[in-house]
Design an enzyme around this catalytic site. Structure first.
Site, PDB file in Angstrom:
ATOM      1  N   HIS A  30       2.957   4.600 106.893  1.00  0.00           N
ATOM      2  CA  HIS A  30       4.073   3.650 106.805  1.00  0.00           C
ATOM      3  C   HIS A  30       5.221   4.186 105.971  1.00  0.00           C
ATOM      4  CE1 HIS A  30       1.043   0.197 107.714  1.00  0.00           C
ATOM      5  NE2 HIS A  30       1.398   0.871 108.794  1.00  0.00           N
ATOM      6  N   CYS A  38      19.309   7.563 105.728  1.00  0.00           N
ATOM      7  CA  CYS A  38      20.392   6.682 106.167  1.00  0.00           C
ATOM      8  C   CYS A  38      19.979   5.962 107.445  1.00  0.00           C
ATOM      9  CB  CYS A  38      21.698   7.463 106.360  1.00  0.00           C
ATOM     10  SG  CYS A  38      21.840   8.323 107.919  1.00  0.00           S
ATOM     11  N   CYS A  43      27.176  10.861 106.561  1.00  0.00           N
ATOM     12  CA  CYS A  43      27.784  10.136 107.710  1.00  0.00           C
ATOM     13  C   CYS A  43      28.320   8.763 107.322  1.00  0.00           C
ATOM     14  CB  CYS A  43      26.771   9.992 108.847  1.00  0.00           C
ATOM     15  SG  CYS A  43      25.430   8.850 108.451  1.00  0.00           S
TER      16      CYS A  43
HETATM   17  C1  BV8 Z   1       4.668  -1.578 115.478  1.00  0.00           C
HETATM   18  C2  BV8 Z   1       5.939  -0.561 104.867  1.00  0.00           C
HETATM   19  C3  BV8 Z   1       5.321  -0.957 117.655  1.00  0.00           C
HETATM   20  C4  BV8 Z   1       7.085  -1.454 104.500  1.00  0.00           C
HETATM   21  C5  BV8 Z   1       4.400  -1.931 106.191  1.00  0.00           C
HETATM   22  C6  BV8 Z   1       5.983  -8.689 116.691  1.00  0.00           C
HETATM   23  C7  BV8 Z   1       7.004  -7.756 116.807  1.00  0.00           C
HETATM   24  C8  BV8 Z   1       6.811  -6.420 116.486  1.00  0.00           C
HETATM   25  C9  BV8 Z   1       5.571  -5.992 116.034  1.00  0.00           C
HETATM   26  C10 BV8 Z   1       4.572  -6.935 115.912  1.00  0.00           C
HETATM   27  C11 BV8 Z   1       4.750  -8.257 116.240  1.00  0.00           C
HETATM   28  N1  BV8 Z   1       3.576  -8.913 116.007  1.00  0.00           N
HETATM   29  C12 BV8 Z   1       2.663  -8.046 115.541  1.00  0.00           C
HETATM   30  C13 BV8 Z   1       3.250  -6.841 115.510  1.00  0.00           C
HETATM   31  C14 BV8 Z   1       2.654  -5.643 115.074  1.00  0.00           C
HETATM   32  C15 BV8 Z   1       2.941  -5.536 113.569  1.00  0.00           C
HETATM   33  C16 BV8 Z   1       1.783  -6.171 112.843  1.00  0.00           C
HETATM   34  O1  BV8 Z   1       0.699  -5.623 112.864  1.00  0.00           O
HETATM   35  N2  BV8 Z   1       2.025  -7.344 112.213  1.00  0.00           N
HETATM   36  C17 BV8 Z   1       0.931  -8.006 111.508  1.00  0.00           C
HETATM   37  C18 BV8 Z   1       1.512  -8.766 110.305  1.00  0.00           C
HETATM   38  C19 BV8 Z   1       0.223  -8.919 112.472  1.00  0.00           C
HETATM   39  N3  BV8 Z   1       3.026  -4.115 113.311  1.00  0.00           N
HETATM   40  C20 BV8 Z   1       4.205  -3.504 113.306  1.00  0.00           C
HETATM   41  O2  BV8 Z   1       5.279  -4.074 113.415  1.00  0.00           O
HETATM   42  C21 BV8 Z   1       4.118  -1.999 113.176  1.00  0.00           C
HETATM   43  N4  BV8 Z   1       4.936  -1.394 114.192  1.00  0.00           N
HETATM   44  O3  BV8 Z   1       3.790  -2.279 115.896  1.00  0.00           O
HETATM   45  O4  BV8 Z   1       5.548  -0.856 116.282  1.00  0.00           O
HETATM   46  C22 BV8 Z   1       6.188  -2.076 118.125  1.00  0.00           C
HETATM   47  C23 BV8 Z   1       7.541  -1.945 118.000  1.00  0.00           C
HETATM   48  C24 BV8 Z   1       8.349  -2.980 118.471  1.00  0.00           C
HETATM   49  C25 BV8 Z   1       7.774  -4.139 119.034  1.00  0.00           C
HETATM   50  C26 BV8 Z   1       6.381  -4.251 119.111  1.00  0.00           C
HETATM   51  C27 BV8 Z   1       5.583  -3.231 118.645  1.00  0.00           C
HETATM   52  C28 BV8 Z   1       4.656  -1.556 111.808  1.00  0.00           C
HETATM   53  C29 BV8 Z   1       3.689  -1.987 110.739  1.00  0.00           C
HETATM   54  C30 BV8 Z   1       4.098  -1.355 109.404  1.00  0.00           C
HETATM   55  C31 BV8 Z   1       4.817  -2.379 108.575  1.00  0.00           C
HETATM   56  N5  BV8 Z   1       5.134  -1.785 107.256  1.00  0.00           N
HETATM   57  N6  BV8 Z   1       4.740  -1.377 105.012  1.00  0.00           N
HETATM   58  C32 BV8 Z   1       6.984  -1.917 103.081  1.00  0.00           C
HETATM   59  O5  BV8 Z   1       5.982  -1.628 102.398  1.00  0.00           O
HETATM   60  O6  BV8 Z   1       7.959  -2.557 102.637  1.00  0.00           O
HETATM   61  S1  BV8 Z   1       2.947  -2.762 106.334  1.00  0.00           S
HETATM   62  C33 BV8 Z   1       2.396  -3.319 104.829  1.00  0.00           C
HETATM   63  O7  BV8 Z   1       1.162  -3.970 105.135  1.00  0.00           O
HETATM   64  C34 BV8 Z   1       2.041  -2.257 103.814  1.00  0.00           C
HETATM   65  O8  BV8 Z   1       2.217  -0.927 104.258  1.00  0.00           O
HETATM   66  C35 BV8 Z   1       0.555  -2.486 103.633  1.00  0.00           C
HETATM   67  O9  BV8 Z   1      -0.102  -1.358 103.287  1.00  0.00           O
HETATM   68  C36 BV8 Z   1       0.211  -2.953 104.978  1.00  0.00           C
HETATM   69  C37 BV8 Z   1      -1.137  -3.524 105.202  1.00  0.00           C
HETATM   70  O10 BV8 Z   1      -1.414  -4.369 104.154  1.00  0.00           O
HETATM   71  P1  BV8 Z   1      -2.613  -3.893 103.197  1.00  0.00           P
HETATM   72  O11 BV8 Z   1      -2.362  -2.495 102.770  1.00  0.00           O
HETATM   73  O12 BV8 Z   1      -3.886  -4.167 103.893  1.00  0.00           O
HETATM   74  O13 BV8 Z   1      -2.392  -4.797 101.955  1.00  0.00           O
HETATM   75  P2  BV8 Z   1      -2.770  -6.334 101.839  1.00  0.00           P
HETATM   76  O14 BV8 Z   1      -2.025  -6.857 100.666  1.00  0.00           O
HETATM   77  O15 BV8 Z   1      -2.628  -6.994 103.167  1.00  0.00           O
HETATM   78  O16 BV8 Z   1      -4.342  -6.317 101.519  1.00  0.00           O
HETATM   79  C38 BV8 Z   1      -4.795  -5.765 100.306  1.00  0.00           C
HETATM   80  C39 BV8 Z   1      -6.298  -5.730 100.411  1.00  0.00           C
HETATM   81  O17 BV8 Z   1      -6.815  -5.092  99.252  1.00  0.00           O
HETATM   82  C40 BV8 Z   1      -6.933  -7.106 100.470  1.00  0.00           C
HETATM   83  O18 BV8 Z   1      -7.921  -7.113 101.482  1.00  0.00           O
HETATM   84  C41 BV8 Z   1      -7.580  -7.270  99.097  1.00  0.00           C
HETATM   85  O19 BV8 Z   1      -8.790  -7.994  99.165  1.00  0.00           O
HETATM   86  C42 BV8 Z   1      -7.873  -5.844  98.732  1.00  0.00           C
HETATM   87  N7  BV8 Z   1      -7.912  -5.551  97.302  1.00  0.00           N
HETATM   88  C43 BV8 Z   1      -7.269  -6.190  96.281  1.00  0.00           C
HETATM   89  N8  BV8 Z   1      -7.561  -5.576  95.105  1.00  0.00           N
HETATM   90  C44 BV8 Z   1      -8.394  -4.532  95.401  1.00  0.00           C
HETATM   91  C45 BV8 Z   1      -8.620  -4.515  96.790  1.00  0.00           C
HETATM   92  N9  BV8 Z   1      -9.397  -3.603  97.391  1.00  0.00           N
HETATM   93  C46 BV8 Z   1      -9.978  -2.665  96.605  1.00  0.00           C
HETATM   94  N10 BV8 Z   1      -9.810  -2.605  95.267  1.00  0.00           N
HETATM   95  C47 BV8 Z   1      -9.033  -3.523  94.637  1.00  0.00           C
HETATM   96  N11 BV8 Z   1      -8.869  -3.469  93.290  1.00  0.00           N
END
Ligand code: BV8
Length: 246
Positions: A121, A129, A152
């Site tokens: 990601h 840019c 640019c």
């Molecule tokens: C894509 C960077 C193709 C930015 C991130 C509608 C339109 C378009 C796309 C979609 C749509 N509907 C669904 C999608 C697909 C979408 C998606 O999956 N959405 C989800 C919400 C359903 N995906 C996308 O859009 C991807 N691109 O599909 O392109 C496309 C193109 C056009 C049209 C259609 C398709 C892009 C996805 C990337 C997004 N960018 N980050 C930024 O950071 O600002 S994602 C973001 O979430 C972070 O990167 C993060 O890493 C990622 C996942 O979250 P997690 O890492 O799992 O973190 P989270 O907080 O959720 O969980 C933490 C976990 O840790 C918990 O389980 C917790 O219990 C645990 N934990 C807590 N403490 C500890 C621990 N574990 C161990 N030890 C601890 N101490």
């Protein structure tokens, strides 16, 4: 606090030769970085990350999105890798067939010494840019953020993958190929909800890999994983590394 690993798991850890580690925001929680779904604090409390990390949000309110990333970069700059990050770097040094695929944008794996690493990601510490992805190391101060590209003139943005944007193709392909060929897949600190990255552990399991989940909470992967360590990554990963390598 030591973690008791089942004997069967220790055997598989020691026998594993092609290992993939897949990490999410949870591995950086013990470095003081709130996870992606933790409630945001202060100024940002009223926003959901999914509503800010999008091209639409940047088009609609570039200043707000830019300042949100500046705020997050401040926390990342103060954070340090924790024992979980270091354990993965230790495993990589001892196992040539190791790949780390992270969803995190905080750069902590590289700072812990991981090199066989794909950032699915992007990386919040890199700035590009909007129009041509020209890299920007520094920029002239502006009255109205975001600053502009020196080449640019386009607005600058973080080099991260926003929702609705495609992942870096080579990184995703490298992670997918490793997932289907590995014999051990560690899924660490991820809610396993963001696609296409979240597909990786399921692809590994479908191809016969031993899948281990390390997460204090339940996730959609929990029912499929061969082993689930309901632990923090900073506790479980050093135990996994020493079971594997000692
Ligand atoms: C894509 C960077 C193709 C930015 C991130 C509608 C339109 C378009 C796309 C979609 C749509 N509907 C669904 C999608 C697909 C979408 C998606 O999956 N959405 C989800 C919400 C359903 N995906 C996308 O859009 C991807 N691109 O599909 O392109 C496309 C193109 C056009 C049209 C259609 C398709 C892009 C996805 C990337 C997004 N960018 N980050 C930024 O950071 O600002 S994602 C973001 O979430 C972070 O990167 C993060 O890493 C990622 C996942 O979250 P997690 O890492 O799992 O973190 P989270 O907080 O959720 O969980 C933490 C976990 O840790 C918990 O389980 C917790 O219990 C645990 N934990 C807590 N403490 C500890 C621990 N574990 C161990 N030890 C601890 N101490």
């Amino acid at each position: 606090m030591a973690v008791d690993l089942p004997a069967e798991l220790i055997d598989r850890l020691r026998a594993a030769r092609r290992i993939v580690a897949f990490t999410g925001a949870g591995i950086s929680a013990e470095s003081g970085l709130s996870t992606f779904r933790d409630t945001q604090t202060g100024l940002w409390a009223k926003y959901r990350p999914e509503d800010l990390a999008t091209p639409q949000a940047f088009r609609r309110n570039p200043r707000m999105v830019w300042e949100w990333y500046e705020w997050r970069r401040g926390f990342v700059a103060q954070a340090a890798p924790n024992p979980g990050h270091h354990a993965l770097a230790q495993i990589e040094a001892a196992r040539p067939g190791f790949l780390l695929a992270t969803q995190n944008v905080d750069g902590l794996h590289a700072r812990a010494g991981s090199r066989n690493l794909v950032e699915l990601h992007g990386n919040i510490r890199r700035t590009i840019c909007l129009d041509h992805r020209h890299p920007a190391e520094s920029w002239a101060p502006v009255d109205e953020p975001p600053p502009r590209c020196g080449q640019c003139g386009a607005p600058l943005r973080p080099d991260v993958v926003w929702f609705g944007e495609t992942l870096p193709e080579a990184a995703l392909r490298r992670a997918q190929e490793a997932a289907v060929q590995c014999d051990l897949f560690l899924s660490i600190g991820t809610s396993t909800m963001v696609y296409p990255a979240a597909e990786l552990p399921f692809m590994a399991g479908a191809h016969g890999a031993t899948v281990i989940e390390i997460n204090p909470d339940f996730t959609p992967l929990s029912r499929l994983a061969n082993f689930v360590l309901r632990e923090n990554a900073g506790t479980a990963l050093p135990a996994v590394a020493s079971a594997m390598l000692d």
